[in-house]
Design an enzyme around this catalytic site. Structure first.
Site, PDB file in Angstrom:
ATOM      1  N   ASP A  87       0.859  -1.191   0.000  1.00 24.38           N
ATOM      2  CA  ASP A  87       0.000   0.000   0.000  1.00 24.38           C
ATOM      3  C   ASP A  87       0.894   1.239   0.000  1.00 24.38           C
ATOM      4  OD1 ASP A  87      -2.202   1.622   0.201  1.00 24.38           O
ATOM      5  OD2 ASP A  87      -2.761   1.018   2.231  1.00 24.38           O
TER       6      ASP A  87
ATOM      7  N   ASP B 194      -9.066   4.092  -1.584  1.00 24.32           N
ATOM      8  CA  ASP B 194      -9.882   4.488  -0.439  1.00 24.32           C
ATOM      9  C   ASP B 194     -11.199   5.112  -0.853  1.00 24.32           C
ATOM     10  OD1 ASP B 194      -7.746   3.506   0.807  1.00 24.32           O
ATOM     11  OD2 ASP B 194      -6.889   5.437   1.357  1.00 24.32           O
TER      12      ASP B 194
END
Lengths: 921, 525
Positions: A519, A595
């Site tokens: 990530d 996100d």
């Protein structure tokens, strides 16, 4: 999982002011085209006549299929460019333009291509000294016009693409800074425009030591009205005109709480665009890893002047009165590098998928468990928490394959370590998880905490492995752990060294059942310009981040892949999820759309976002189920589970500040609905796995836009609220809270579509109002397709590996159907190296269903058998069903349901691996 | 009939992988329903199928009852016989999945993996665990019974005490009435004397102020009357530009006349019409020019002398019968020089009331005594009332049907964690106390028992704690489990701001577990 420290500041400020936080991204943190000097320059470059000319006399044949020319800018005569044309296999063409004698070498992208593309012969015809025409491949042709420089492309004799027909080709050569000693007389005021030699954004200064270096070019898709691709953007599938907005931006960034329906950059970049109409599908890929901006405009091409001479090449005759054809004109601008364009000439959607995958690679067959259901959260707090979640799945009879650990599992965000208070015995935990064939995924981000007591940091520091500032110091920024540094994966030694961190020996507490999530690898730098690296920091080879920025995330996950691959000596297929990506990332990682938020609009946008990824090579992609930020209500969550069950990567994930949302926390009825959705995924896994195998082989993504299967149906070119899984399932996610009915257009002529729940039949080319309830979203099986399913319940996909198969045969108007089934051990490379696989073809024709092998070398041993055959659209109750396999014969029972026209054959019985024929009389 | 025959034929041809074991996975109690016959009635009665379809690895019954021994039905139930241990029912989708779920391994009859028979070990282990559990509960129950009996005692004590207190309260309240009367009797003469004293003081002060004004006026008049003709003329006043109300322009004759009301005024006229107009703005000429600094010491001395004189006069005016009281030093101890008459005036206002005379003091003393006595009794009343409230509150707290949780009353317990101490004060509140400093955060106030209907006292909740940023108010759920001591053993935050605590206490121990005999367990095995 993103979240950045600005938030912390913001929280404090908002706390004081008592202002509720905005739902939306703070756009001021990110540049507009106007704020990016090169974009500003290129976007306004629109001369009436292009000053670039090709010197046809300079033509050299370097080798068969590779031609070389000299290109001039007639306004800047001393600067020469080299134009290389490569005719490639699979109807593809590569064109490179670079400075001939640059004062500084320009960056050419590495790591993205799967290998050196293979050349094919070209047949040249020199037309009157003004043009060169080259024919190659099956039906491809280019036409290079000398004055001005223009390149036209044809497929099957149809004029499809034109480069520089709008005169926007503009190549900024490297030059010396005006006013310096070395500067030549060539310099003039135009070399000293604002932003050429330095640029400031907010408090960040970009020193730009090498000055302007951008390239712009127009690529125009003739007679097309729809273009797709160039992910990643939270926007429409059929790209929108940017006439009144910023161009689509390609620059890997961590955009906190990204907005939807706009062309802002996101976490990944793939500079690849497709165009489709009812005659052809074509693609243009510019291999460039710098910051890019792309304008898209739907306009008309007036067929006059030159174009009138080739009017006959248009797929549609220009209308008599106007002499106009539609076109999508696109303007591509990159900050540095070279022009390295690939033109894919189709002409079918399947060809395009193949052609692009030949260049950048296809998604390799993932482990079976990786395409099953994943449960994630920021964070599962400790071993007990993980165990109690696993127990929840058992207790509620919901299958699960993977559980995930986000950043809090580490010792203070030091990756490759564990918070030993919360995870005192990670090996034991993984063994327990593995009991039901399940896996653990842990996160490993690229920022390395600056802490001499942290071995990874101390070693990397001592070895000089961190990315450097322009002045040669180790670059330091801030991320989750606070002060951090970033490894320079561009250096092969560092790439290797990082991959070794994943060995069982180096990564203490890891086992063979642990896989990785990369990530924050855009990379996200909380205090950097636009929350990422400054452009003037230096990578291996002396390249600025400016040149290579969009590759950084890919190199991290490629190195991670290498590490997991080596961990098993190349025996077990790795699984890696990455947030940042570039063209080629698909070879080593799955991606997700970052996100998102628990809102209906984000559920809706997931489909076009995943379609954009799918058609540009990323067939293994998904969106966080439920939405990462904030709390979904039960209805939204159920709908999300239902939609994502039909999208390639299926993972629930939630922000640390959200309420718990494991499937059983919303009351018994919602638990039942979520279980049903997840079980549906497991039921279709044999089909999904087969589609993933086909993707590896042919580059066809499992999730498809409707036009990929119905290329001639003009009604579906913009469709983004429906999608297909393979050619068998048409899926309609429900993306509004209170929907009782949806209007669905069934694609194709003479097609039949079976509602998988009711078996009601619908005709192609018709729009129908379909009733909707909470039990499921509408899913239709196309007549003519046979889908293999597993209808037995198991705790995980790996526990169902040898379970029997049910074949669902949906008949078309001719009472025919076909389909495939691929099987292997689900996790090793034995399918490749030892032919441990089964690949079957099923054909239903003339009341006979045949099972034949598609791969005679396949020899995977399994006792999986055919447990049930369901035939949809069977017209009458047959007398008898006989099944023959070799010299054996059996007469299985059958049951006919007249109302739904479904014939059930009970327990036909043959092994999946065997050849057999079922005869209905 | 025909169909069955064909089906069998097929089984012979293709099965190979499936062994027909018709009665596999059926619990003993259900065996009568699976007697060999031509047909089988699905247990839910939904349909009748040929008996050959039972356990033939194909799901025919809606309730899965035809396939107890295979994984064919998603909702089937498989019976593990588990000789040496307890027979258990597992979902039939555990059958043949490569995981040994029955301790006798019968769920994996057809897979390649070998399941060891672990029933004996499991039985031993289970027995040991049960015994340990039983022992724990037995020990806990003993303590719990103590708590309960104590609770009964406490309860009756509390009730007796309450009665006692209520009776006591009555008496003390009566006493208080008496004291109140006495207090009132003492306060009447006290107030009278005090009023008198106050009145006298006010008169004195009025005189002082008048004298001060007079002094100031004389001083001012003398200063203004530069030519000593006992008149203040326009010219003389005009020098005092500070009196010009519109400071910007000249202090004109007209403006001065407006103040004087005439061309000149004598002392009386000055007193009546002019002094009050200008006294606040007026400055001595000497103050306006720095060339002639004021001798502060002189002024101070003068003022002090004057004051002494005034005081003396005032003293003479007071009744001769009253004792002279000494001037308190601070009243006249002028530590800062008095610069002007105006400040002097201020000084007078700051004066405090002089001490009472002895008579008054005596009266005050008497009244104070009465008041103290009253207050003391009133304190006792309040104390008794508080005790009554406390006792009533305690008896209002739900401490379980038998007072199992009565030991928690007014108790706090800490749980230590890496970063925080969690402190729960039972039936009151719960806090998170940071070890690195910083203020305590209340994570909830007592709300009530929140266990499931059949076990209400399993959980308690503390809610409406400090609100999380952009989130809900913090809350804590406490789950009780049997232990020999009262102590929290775990605190977590599974969702942001929703805490959960596990708390061991004898109060949660179960008599039924404590008294389960080994004999009964043997029967189950």
């Amino acid at each position: 999982m993103s979240r950045f420290f600005h938030l912390l500041n913001l929280i404090f400020i908002l706390y004081i002011l008592n202002i509720p936080p905005s739902e939306n991204v703070d756009r001021n943190n990110f540049k507009t085209c106007e704020q990016s000097a090169f974009c500003r320059r290129q976007r306004k470059y629109k001369p009436d006549i292009s000053p670039y000319e090709v010197d046809l006399r300079s033509m050299k044949t370097i080798q068969s299929g590779h031609l070389q020319f000299i290109l001039h800018n007639t306004l800047k005569s001393p600067i020469k460019f080299q134009l290389d044309i490569f005719t490639l296999e699979h109807n593809s063409l590569r064109v490179k333009i670079n400075e001939r004698n640059p004062i500084r070498k320009r960056y050419e992208v590495e790591h993205a291509l799967v290998g050196e593309p293979k050349l094919v012969d070209v047949k040249l015809t020199n037309l009157d000294g003004k043009q060169v025409e080259g024919s190659f491949g099956k039906s491809a042709k280019f036409l290079l016009n000398a004055k001005p420089f223009r390149l036209d492309l044809f497929t099957n004799g149809i004029f499809v693409m034109s480069v520089n027909s709008k005169n926007m080709f503009n190549f900024e050569h490297y030059r010396t800074k005006p006013g310096t000693n070395e500067s030549t007389g060539e310099n003039n005021t135009e070399d000293n425009e604002d932003g050429m030699w330095e640029e400031t954004f907010k408090t960040h200064q970009d020193s730009k030591p090498y000055g302007p270096s951008s390239i712009g070019v127009d690529v125009n898709f003739l007679n097309f009205e729809n273009v797709y691709g160039i992910p990643e953007h939270a926007d429409a599938f059929s790209l929108r005109s940017t006439h009144d907005t910023d161009p689509y931006r390609l620059f890997n960034l961590d955009i906190f709480e990204y907005d939807i329906q706009n062309p802002m950059a996101l976490y990944g970049s793939v500079p690849y665009m497709l165009a489709h109409n009812e005659h052809a599908t074509v693609g243009f890929f510019w291999l460039n890893a710098a910051e890019g901006w792309i304008d898209v405009n739907n306009d008309k091409l007036t067929v006059q002047g030159f174009f009138s001479t080739i009017a006959s090449f248009f797929s549609t005759k220009p209308t008599a009165d106007k002499n106009e054809v539609p076109q999508v004109s696109t303007h591509w601008m990159f900050e540095s590098g070279i022009f390295d364009g690939f033109f894919f000439l189709g002409p079918t959607p399947r060809d395009i998928f193949k052609q692009y995958s030949v260049i950048t690679g296809s998604v390799p067959l993932p482990p079976l468990w990786a395409i099953a259901y994943h449960q994630c959260r920021w964070n599962y707090n400790d071993e007990d928490d993980v165990r109690s979640v696993l127990n929840g799945f058992e207790k509620n009879v919901i299958p699960l394959d993977v559980i995930w650990l986000d950043i809090e599992h580490t010792h203070g965000k030091r990756y490759f370590t564990w918070d030993t208070q919360k995870f005192p015995n990670p090996e034991k935990l993984q063994d327990d998880i593995a009991r039901y064939g399940r896996k653990l995924v842990t996160i490993s981000d690229p920022h390395i905490k600056k802490d001499d007591a942290y071995q990874v940091y101390a070693d990397a520091k001592a070895l000089g492995y961190f990315v450097k500032t322009k002045d040669g110091a180790d670059y330091e920024g801030s991320c989750w752990p606070g002060a951090s540094m970033w490894l320079d994966y561009f250096n092969p030694d560092i790439f290797q060294w990082y991959s070794q961190r994943y060995s069982l020996e180096n990564y203490k507490g890891s086992t063979g059942n642990l896989f990785i999530w990369n990530d924050m690898n855009e990379p996200s730098v909380f205090n950097g310009p636009e929350v990422t690296f400054p452009k003037d920091i230096i990578h291996y080879g002396g390249w600025e981040d400016r040149d290579v920025h969009n590759l950084y995330g890919m190199l991290q996950h490629m190195s991670t892949f290498q590490g997991l691959f080596n961990r098993s000596n190349g025996h077990i297929r790795p699984f890696i999820l990455t947030r940042s990506f570039f063209a080629g990332s698909q070879r080593t990682a799955a991606v997700w759309t970052g996100d998102n938020a628990a809102q209906w609009s984000y559920l809706k946008i997931a489909t076009p976002m995943l379609l954009s990824l799918s058609v540009t090579g990323f067939g293994f992609s998904g969106a966080d189920v439920g939405g990462f930020f904030s709390n979904p209500d039960a209805k939204l969550l159920v709908r999300w589970y239902q939609a994502a069950a039909f999208q390639p990567f299926y993972r629930e994930h939630a922000h640390i500040d959200t309420a718990r949302r494991e499937p059983w926390l919303f009351g018994p009825d919602n638990t039942r609905l979520i279980r049903k959705a997840i079980e549906q995924r497991y039921n279709y896994l044999p089909y999904w796995y087969t589609l993933f195998y086909k993707q590896e082989k042919q580059g066809i993504p499992p999730m498809l836009p409707l036009w990929a299967n119905f290329p001639k149906d003009k009604n579906v070119f913009k469709t983004e609220d429906l999608f297909m899984v393979g050619n068998g399932l048409l899926v309609c996610p429900i993306t509004e809270a209170d929907t009782n009915q949806v209007s669905i257009y069934f694609p194709g002529e003479n097609t039949i579509w079976y509602d998988t729940r009711t078996l009601i039949q619908y005709n192609g080319s018709e729009t129908v109002l379909i009733n909707v309830d909470m039990e499921s979203i509408p899913v239709f099986q196309q007549g003519g397709v046979i889908i293999p399913k597993r209808l037995r319940r198991r705790r995980s996909s790996m526990l169902a590996l040898h379970d029997p198969i049910t074949l669902v045969v949906a008949l078309d108007r001719n009472h025919e159907a076909k389909g495939e089934l691929y099987m292997d051990d689900g996790y090793t490379y034995d399918y490749k190296h030892k032919r441990q696989m089964i690949y079957r073809r099923f054909i239903f024709r003339n009341n006979e269903l045949h099972s034949k092998t598609l791969d005679f070398t396949g020899k995977f041993e399994t006792d999986a058998w055919i447990e049930r055959i369901l035939i949809f659209g069977y017209p009458k109750n047959p007398k008898k069903v006989i099944i023959n396999s070799g010299d054996k014969q059996a007469i299985p029972l059958h049951h006919y349901h007249a109302e739904s026209q479904m014939l059930t054959i009970r327990r036909p019985g043959p092994l999946v691996a065997s050849d057999w024929t079922l005869t209905i009389t | 009939m025909n169909l069955i025959l064909i089906s069998s034929l097929f089984t012979i041809v293709f099965s190979g992988n499936i062994e027909q074991t018709v009665l596999r996975g059926i619990p003993t109690s259900l065996l009568p329903k699976y007697t060999l016959a031509k047909t089988f009635l699905c247990l839910d009665g939904s349909s009748t199928i040929p008996f050959e379809f039972v356990n033939d690895d194909y799901c025919d019954c809606r309730d899965g009852s035809d396939e107890p021994g295979t994984s064919a039905c998603p909702n089937g139930r498989f019976f593990c016989e588990n000789k040496g241990y307890i027979g258990t029912i597992i979902p039939s989708h555990f059958v043949g999945d490569g995981v040994c779920d029955c301790c006798d391994g019968t769920d994996e009859y057809e897979t390649k993996i070998v399941c060891n028979n672990t029933c004996f070990e499991l039985a031993q282990k289970t027995r040991a665990e049960r015994e340990a559990r039983r022992a724990l509960h037995a020990a806990g129950v003993a303590k719990k019974l103590e708590i309960i009996s104590k609770s009964v005692l406490i309860k009756s004590d509390r009730e007796a005490r309450l009665r006692e207190l209520e009776e006591g309260l009555q008496k003390v309240e009566d006493e208080l009435k008496g004291k109140e009367e006495l207090k009132q009797q003492a306060e009447a003469p006290e107030n009278e004397a005090k009023d008198k004293h106050q009145k006298l003081w006010e008169e004195q002060r009025a005189v002082r102020e008048a004298i001060a004004r007079d002094n100031q006026m004389h001083e001012m008049f003398a200063e203004l009357d530069a030519n000593n003709d006992s008149l203040v003329s326009i010219e003389e006043l005009q020098k005092h530009t500070e009196l010009d109300s519109d400071h910007e322009n000249e202090f004109t004759v007209e403006e001065v006349r407006l103040i004087l009301g005439a061309d000149s005024v004598n002392f009386d006229e000055f007193n009546v019409t002019v002094f009050d107009q200008i006294s606040n703005s007026y400055k001595k000429l000497s103050e306006q020019s720095s060339e002639t600094p004021v001798d502060h010491a002189d002024v101070a001395a003068t003022t002090e002398a004057q004051l002494d004189q005034i005081q003396a006069e005032a003293d003479e005016e007071t009744s001769a019968g009253e004792d002279e009281y000494e001037h308190e030093e601070e009243q006249h101890d002028i530590t800062t020089p008095v610069a002007t008459s105006l400040e002097h005036e201020k000084h007078i206002h700051d004066d405090t009331v002089p001490e009472y005379d002895d008579e008054t003091k005596k009266l005050i003393q008497l009244a104070d005594h009465a008041r103290n006595e009253y207050n003391e009794v009133e304190g006792r009343v309040q104390d008794i009332k508080r005790q009554i409230d406390d006792l009533k509150r305690q008896s209002d707290v739900d401490t379980g049907p038998h007072g199992e949780y009565s030991a928690f009353i007014d108790q706090c317990y800490d749980y230590e964690e890496r970063e925080y101490t969690y402190r729960i004060c039972m039936f009151k509140d719960a806090k998170q106390i940071s070890k690195g400093g910083g203020s305590d955060v209340t994570i909830g106030y007592w709300e009530g028992w929140t266990g499931p209907e059949n076990n209400k006292y399993l959980k308690m909740k503390y809610a409406n704690g400090a609100t999380c940023w952009n989130g809900p108010a913090r809350s804590l759920t406490v789950t009780f489990q049997c232990g020999t001591e009262h102590k929290p053993i775990d605190v977590r935050e599974p969702t942001r701001c929703e805490y959960s605590m596990i708390f061991e206490t004898p109060s949660a121990c179960d008599e039924r577990i404590a008294t389960a005999t080994m004999h009964q367990e043997h029967e189950e095995f």
